[in-house]
Design an enzyme around this catalytic site. Structure first.
Site, PDB file in Angstrom:
ATOM      1  N   HIS A 258       3.157   7.522  -2.824  1.00  0.00           N
ATOM      2  CA  HIS A 258       3.471   8.096  -1.518  1.00  0.00           C
ATOM      3  C   HIS A 258       3.037   9.553  -1.495  1.00  0.00           C
ATOM      4  O   HIS A 258       3.071  10.241  -2.523  1.00  0.00           O
ATOM      5  CB  HIS A 258       4.968   7.983  -1.222  1.00  0.00           C
ATOM      6  CG  HIS A 258       5.315   8.156   0.221  1.00  0.00           C
ATOM      7  ND1 HIS A 258       5.452   9.404   0.800  1.00  0.00           N
ATOM      8  CD2 HIS A 258       5.545   7.257   1.205  1.00  0.00           C
ATOM      9  CE1 HIS A 258       5.752   9.242   2.084  1.00  0.00           C
ATOM     10  NE2 HIS A 258       5.807   7.968   2.355  1.00  0.00           N
ATOM     11  N   ASP A 314       6.413   0.047   2.107  1.00  0.00           N
ATOM     12  CA  ASP A 314       5.580  -1.116   2.405  1.00  0.00           C
ATOM     13  C   ASP A 314       5.673  -2.225   1.361  1.00  0.00           C
ATOM     14  O   ASP A 314       5.400  -3.388   1.672  1.00  0.00           O
ATOM     15  CB  ASP A 314       4.115  -0.689   2.542  1.00  0.00           C
ATOM     16  CG  ASP A 314       3.913   0.316   3.657  1.00  0.00           C
ATOM     17  OD1 ASP A 314       4.280   0.003   4.797  1.00  0.00           O
ATOM     18  OD2 ASP A 314       3.408   1.413   3.385  1.00  0.00           O
TER      19      ASP A 314
END
Length: 396
Positions: A258, A314
């Protein structure tokens, strides 16, 4: 020569916000000061949307009124449905969502006051699920679903999408998914919405820009890629070979890593447990494959590169949506259905910021690294005098 100074605007602060705090070092996410774990455990998407739009948790009477306004606003203008009926059935769902949202502006008198923008936000939150479900039915040659006013926002969304009444547990899980995706500070789509808002464009234009940004594979499409990878793997025994092949080829493993979090994305922790519960309930294999993929990828990246990577939102949302029966190519639309609350709140904050009476036009600078021929610029050479070498040179 290419300059990487502030590439991608990483860590460049462009505005103040009261909406969201991300503590990437410690893996914390707060909406208006409220921790995401508390909201996921105790709140609903309707209440979280109210919090984002109005700044405080509602009283029972305020929430009841807000919920009723959402339910009344679910139906689409007939002209929007007719436009979808004339689209190619191969049209991408996110493209249909953009065009349908842009059409909603035709039915709005465009009062630019703050109360009008709050009402506009309610209209958009209510209608996005109807747009997505309507398109899903049209492209499948099925009857167009009618919103069910007796159901919550999450339950009604699933009801219209899946053409069946969801049970209480699945509805609650989906409700939590919407809460987890409702807001995330200045991500790509939110930044796009705020940038357009800074030009004094109306709310619908801002939201169309946000949806367009979300449609990219590196943003809203990431969990689609995760699910396609899971289907490609197919069995837990094949995970290790698949991960090593991806890393050997220098490819990313979607769902891991991320731009902000330096530890587990807090939303991933909630979705990981949700995926596990769904697997136990349905007997599906997707949680075990995902969990094994996360483990192997972490170990291999640590061994090869000496760095730690962590699950993002996700990784497990893919198997959660798949287990719920949501079509894979609608995952990004589901993201939009949730994030619309945050987008609208950011547009309102940009338009009515307390620090200044009017929006300040976003105008970032860039470092020019192209052709430079001196202070007067390059000499224009007529076509007939240009050599082949000269015509191929320069910045392309």
């Amino acid at each position: 020569m290419f300059s990487i100074k502030n590439i991608g605007l990483r860590n460049v602060e462009v505005a103040d916000t009261k909406l969201c705090l991300i503590d990437g070092e410690n893996g914390r996410l707060l909406y208006r000061g409220y921790d995401i774990f508390d909201l996921a455990k105790n709140s609903t998407f309707e209440e979280t949307s109210y919090l984002l739009l109005y700044g405080d948790l509602p009283t029972k009477e305020q929430l009841d009124e807000f919920d009723e306004r959402l339910r009344r606003a679910r139906a689409l203008p007939r002209e929007v449905i007719d436009a979808m009926l004339h689209r190619s059935k191969n049209a991408r769902p996110m493209d249909v969502l953009i065009s349908s949202v842009s059409m909603l502006a035709d039915y709005d008198p465009m009062d630019e006051s703050k109360p009008a923008n709050l009402e506009r936000s309610i209209n958009l939150i209510a209608k996005l699920p109807t747009i997505v479900a309507t398109w899903n039915a049209i492209r499948s040659s099925k009857p167009i679903p009618e919103p069910n006013p007796d159901l919550s926002h999450a339950a009604n969304t699933l009801y219209m999408l899946l053409d069946s009444m969801p049970d209480r547990e699945i509805s609650r899980m989906f409700d939590v998914c919407l809460i987890l995706h409702a807001e995330h500070s200045f991500n790509a789509s939110t930044f796009a919405a705020r940038q357009v808002a800074s030009t004094r464009a109306h709310m619908y234009a801002c939201i169309c820009a946000a949806i367009a940004a979300l449609s990219g594979d590196l943003h809203g499409g990431a969990n689609v890629a995760v699910m396609k990878n899971l289907l490609e793997i197919g069995d837990e025994s094949k995970v290790e070979d698949w991960v090593n092949a991806r890393l050997d080829a220098g490819e990313k493993i979607m769902g891991l890593g991320h731009a902000v979090y330096k530890t587990d994305d807090p939303r991933a922790k909630i979705l990981r447990e949700m995926s596990r519960r769904l697997a136990a309930r349905t007997g599906s294999k997707w949680y075990s494959i995902t969990s094994r993929m996360e483990q192997v990828a972490k170990e291999e990246v640590r061994r090869r590169r000496g760095v730690e990577i962590y699950a993002n939102v996700d990784l497990y949302s893919a198997s959660v949506y798949y287990s719920m029966g949501i079509p894979i190519d609608l995952y990004t639309c589901i993201f939009a259905i949730a994030r619309i609350s945050g987008w609208c709140a950011h547009v309102i904050e940009e338009k009515f910021a307390e620090a200044q009476p009017k929006p300040v036009l976003y105008r970032p600078a860039a470092t020019y690294v192209g052709r430079y021929c001196g202070p007067l610029g390059c000499e224009y050479v007529p076509m007939q005098k240009r050599s082949d070498v000269g015509s191929k040179g320069g910045d392309r």
